[in-house]
Design an enzyme around this catalytic site. Structure first.
Site, PDB file in Angstrom:
ATOM      1  N   GLY A 239      39.722  44.095  30.615  1.00  0.00           N
ATOM      2  CA  GLY A 239      39.036  44.439  31.850  1.00  0.00           C
ATOM      3  C   GLY A 239      37.527  44.434  31.841  1.00  0.00           C
ATOM      4  O   GLY A 239      36.913  44.505  32.906  1.00  0.00           O
ATOM      5  N   ARG A 278      38.857  37.880  30.050  1.00  0.00           N
ATOM      6  CA  ARG A 278      37.693  37.277  30.699  1.00  0.00           C
ATOM      7  C   ARG A 278      36.456  37.267  29.801  1.00  0.00           C
ATOM      8  O   ARG A 278      35.749  36.274  29.738  1.00  0.00           O
ATOM      9  CB  ARG A 278      37.386  38.072  31.972  1.00  0.00           C
ATOM     10  CG  ARG A 278      36.415  37.405  32.904  1.00  0.00           C
ATOM     11  CD  ARG A 278      36.017  38.361  34.032  1.00  0.00           C
ATOM     12  NE  ARG A 278      37.124  38.953  34.734  1.00  0.00           N
ATOM     13  CZ  ARG A 278      37.690  38.463  35.842  1.00  0.00           C
ATOM     14  NH1 ARG A 278      37.225  37.361  36.368  1.00  0.00           N
ATOM     15  NH2 ARG A 278      38.700  39.085  36.418  1.00  0.00           N
ATOM     16  N   TYR A 318      39.261  35.033  45.701  1.00  0.00           N
ATOM     17  CA  TYR A 318      38.630  36.360  45.634  1.00  0.00           C
ATOM     18  C   TYR A 318      37.225  36.375  46.223  1.00  0.00           C
ATOM     19  O   TYR A 318      36.512  37.367  46.072  1.00  0.00           O
ATOM     20  CB  TYR A 318      38.508  36.832  44.175  1.00  0.00           C
ATOM     21  CG  TYR A 318      39.722  36.624  43.319  1.00  0.00           C
ATOM     22  CD1 TYR A 318      40.877  37.380  43.510  1.00  0.00           C
ATOM     23  CD2 TYR A 318      39.720  35.677  42.305  1.00  0.00           C
ATOM     24  CE1 TYR A 318      41.992  37.184  42.715  1.00  0.00           C
ATOM     25  CE2 TYR A 318      40.829  35.482  41.499  1.00  0.00           C
ATOM     26  CZ  TYR A 318      41.962  36.232  41.710  1.00  0.00           C
ATOM     27  OH  TYR A 318      43.054  36.042  40.916  1.00  0.00           O
ATOM     28  N   CYS A 346      42.065  19.800  52.129  1.00  0.00           N
ATOM     29  CA  CYS A 346      42.056  19.862  53.587  1.00  0.00           C
ATOM     30  C   CYS A 346      42.256  21.260  54.138  1.00  0.00           C
ATOM     31  O   CYS A 346      43.233  21.535  54.840  1.00  0.00           O
ATOM     32  CB  CYS A 346      43.121  18.929  54.131  1.00  0.00           C
ATOM     33  SG  CYS A 346      42.825  17.262  53.552  1.00  0.00           S
ATOM     34  N   GLU A 347      41.383  22.163  53.788  1.00  0.00           N
ATOM     35  CA  GLU A 347      41.310  23.452  54.471  1.00  0.00           C
ATOM     36  C   GLU A 347      39.928  24.036  54.241  1.00  0.00           C
ATOM     37  O   GLU A 347      39.304  23.778  53.204  1.00  0.00           O
ATOM     38  CB  GLU A 347      42.419  24.407  54.024  1.00  0.00           C
ATOM     39  CG  GLU A 347      42.590  24.630  52.563  1.00  0.00           C
ATOM     40  CD  GLU A 347      43.771  25.560  52.298  1.00  0.00           C
ATOM     41  OE1 GLU A 347      43.614  26.747  52.563  1.00  0.00           O
ATOM     42  OE2 GLU A 347      44.824  25.083  51.845  1.00  0.00           O
TER      43      GLU A 347
HETATM   44  N1  LLP Z   1      45.837  43.156  30.051  1.00  0.00           N
HETATM   45  C1  LLP Z   1      46.588  43.170  31.172  1.00  0.00           C
HETATM   46  C2  LLP Z   1      47.836  43.927  31.183  1.00  0.00           C
HETATM   47  C3  LLP Z   1      46.156  42.455  32.300  1.00  0.00           C
HETATM   48  O1  LLP Z   1      46.895  42.484  33.416  1.00  0.00           O
HETATM   49  C4  LLP Z   1      44.946  41.719  32.257  1.00  0.00           C
HETATM   50  C5  LLP Z   1      44.482  40.953  33.408  1.00  0.00           C
HETATM   51  C6  LLP Z   1      44.207  41.733  31.062  1.00  0.00           C
HETATM   52  C7  LLP Z   1      44.682  42.465  29.984  1.00  0.00           C
HETATM   53  C8  LLP Z   1      42.936  40.972  30.885  1.00  0.00           C
HETATM   54  O2  LLP Z   1      41.929  41.418  31.716  1.00  0.00           O
HETATM   55  P1  LLP Z   1      40.451  40.821  31.558  1.00  0.00           P
HETATM   56  O3  LLP Z   1      39.890  41.290  30.237  1.00  0.00           O
HETATM   57  O4  LLP Z   1      40.557  39.348  31.598  1.00  0.00           O
HETATM   58  O5  LLP Z   1      39.711  41.372  32.707  1.00  0.00           O
HETATM   59  N2  LLP Z   1      42.801  36.021  38.191  1.00  0.00           N
HETATM   60  C9  LLP Z   1      41.860  37.111  38.288  1.00  0.00           C
HETATM   61  C10 LLP Z   1      41.995  38.083  37.131  1.00  0.00           C
HETATM   62  C11 LLP Z   1      43.369  38.663  36.984  1.00  0.00           C
HETATM   63  C12 LLP Z   1      43.484  39.649  35.857  1.00  0.00           C
HETATM   64  C13 LLP Z   1      44.896  40.047  35.630  1.00  0.00           C
HETATM   65  N3  LLP Z   1      45.132  40.884  34.510  1.00  0.00           N
HETATM   66  C14 LLP Z   1      40.451  36.552  38.387  1.00  0.00           C
HETATM   67  O6  LLP Z   1      40.284  35.322  38.358  1.00  0.00           O
HETATM   68  O7  LLP Z   1      39.489  37.313  38.513  1.00  0.00           O
END
Ligand code: LLP
Length: 421
Positions: A239, A278, A318, A346-347
């Protein structure tokens, strides 16, 4: 810090000019830097130095087998959320005892796959899932190591669609009911309780919500130990956010996060797992695209690229910001003007940026979307029958295609026309 820098006026990935890759593989394409991926993994690993810990890359952010092998060779584990991700992790050579399995909807097949293939732990998200896992493990004559993902009801202060730790979110079990569910878990023959799991959201830009959640985990650890459970492992989720715009204030860095983990949980003598996605891969990747047309609208200018929302979904999904930079460095003092950056789909949602100040760009020019290494290629689709774009990995002066662009034939031949048509 990343390894996508201008050198002699041309944007490079490490020592490779991105324009050279464009000439070789065509556009659009994703490109990742080995040095940045490595650096980001080490930042987390070092942040938890001295604690018994494992950094489990959340591979939903970037799941190419080459990238997983790179991180696995550095000692990373992975957080998987599907049978497909589990299979990719194993194909990359990551051993089962470095794989954690998250997600609210694990199937019996996925449980069997992980139990027989090897798993560090399941992060269980509900009582019904616990009972099914017990049944599957017992049937195989095995015991499934688990943590229970608790929902601490904390607002991570991030985008609504990627907040996961509020009581209205589908994730985890309410922390208020955790002791009861742990008691139930302890009575199941196919279940071995090893710890607690929490993940409150993605792209967090301050430590406060983490600290509040981890404080609750510390209390719960003591309470569960008091109840007689062995709590030896804490999975703290992922996160931590990244700076998407160069001029924004950067979120806290892994070292600050690590210090906070020590402060809130260090006294518990637990093994610590984290699941960053991320921060490890986001700024380790770019999406390179070519300008097709510059179109003058009624009251705005549209920069039409060959990349679209199917290649990079985050802006459409987002409203996310990605810095867009030309591959040829603009002259100092070059006049910037606002343009709408759009793709060919096309949107109207296929808009990457509105009124973005960019230097003059002409058809044929190349641009890079920064911070596209996480939730970029993995979220791509073939919408508008646009084949998935290739992925390239760079290390020093070497570059390799790690996923090729499919031909139209390859894309089409997956469809099957029934004999009765
Ligand atoms: N652990 C769990 C249980 C998760 O659900 C997630 C992300 C992570 C770890 C990793 O989180 P990070 O360190 O990447 O923030 N598609 C969205 C992000 C979705 C995140 C879902 N879960 C975007 O492009 O912002």
């Amino acid at each position: 810090m990343d390894h996508f820098l201008y050198r002699d006026g041309h944007l490079h990935a490490e020592d490779v000019p991105l324009a050279d890759i464009a000439a070789e593989v065509g556009t659009p394409f994703y490109c990742y830097s080995t040095a940045t991926l490595t650096r980001h993994f080490h930042l987390f690993d070092e942040a938890l130095d001295g604690l018994d810990h494992l950094v489990c890359f959340a591979m939903k952010a970037l799941s190419n087998v080459a990238v997983l092998k790179l991180l696995g060779d550095l000692g990373a584990g992975v957080d998987v959320v599907s049978g497909g991700e589990y299979a990719r992790a194993r194909a990359a050579g990551i051993p089962g005892d470095r794989i954690v399995f998250s997600g609210v909807g694990k199937t019996r097949e996925e449980m069997t796959q992980a139990l027989t293939g090897g798993i560090r732990q399941f992060n269980v998200e509900s009582e019904p899932e616990l009972l099914v896992l017990d049944e599957v493990a017992t049937g195989l004559g095995l015991r499934a190591p688990i943590t229970l993902r608790v929902n601490p009801d904390i607002d991570a202060g991030t985008h609504d669609k990627i907040s996961t730790g509020r009581k209205e979110d589908k994730f985890g079990v309410p922390i208020s009911r955790a002791r009861d569910i742990y008691a139930q878990a302890a009575s199941l023959p196919g279940i071995e309780v090893v710890g607690i799991d929490v993940h409150i959201g993605s792209q967090l830009t301050s430590l406060g919500p983490f600290e509040a959640a981890y404080g609750k985990i510390a209390e719960l650890t003591e309470a569960l130990r008091g109840d007689g459970h062995t709590i030896r492992r804490l999975d703290l989720g992922g996160g931590l956010g990244i700076p998407y715009a160069r001029d924004n204030q950067a979120p806290p860095v892994p070292a600050e996060y690590g210090a906070m983990v020590r402060r809130t949980l260090g006294h518990l003598d637990c093994e610590i797992e984290i699941e960053p996605g991320r921060l490890i891969s986001g700024n380790a990747g770019v999406l390179v695209s070519r300008v097709l047309y510059v179109k003058e609208g009624e009251d705005r200018t549209f920069l039409i690229l060959d990349a679209a929302m199917n290649d990079l979904a985050r802006p459409a999904m987002y409203g996310a910001h990605h810095d867009i930079v030309p591959l040829v460095e603009p002259a100092p003092g070059a006049l910037h003007a606002p343009v709408d950056v759009v793709g060919p789909v096309c949107e109207s949602g296929d808009t990457f940026a509105r009124a973005r100040d960019l230097p003059p760009l002409a058809p044929g020019d190349l641009v890079a979307f920064r911070s596209a290494g996480a939730y970029g290629a993995v979220m791509a689709s073939e919408y508008n029958s646009r084949p998935l774009v290739p992925e390239v990995l760079v290390r020093d002066d070497q570059s390799s295609v790690i996923r090729a662009r499919p031909t139209f034939d390859e894309m089409i031949k997956r469809d099957i026309v029934p004999s009765w048509l």
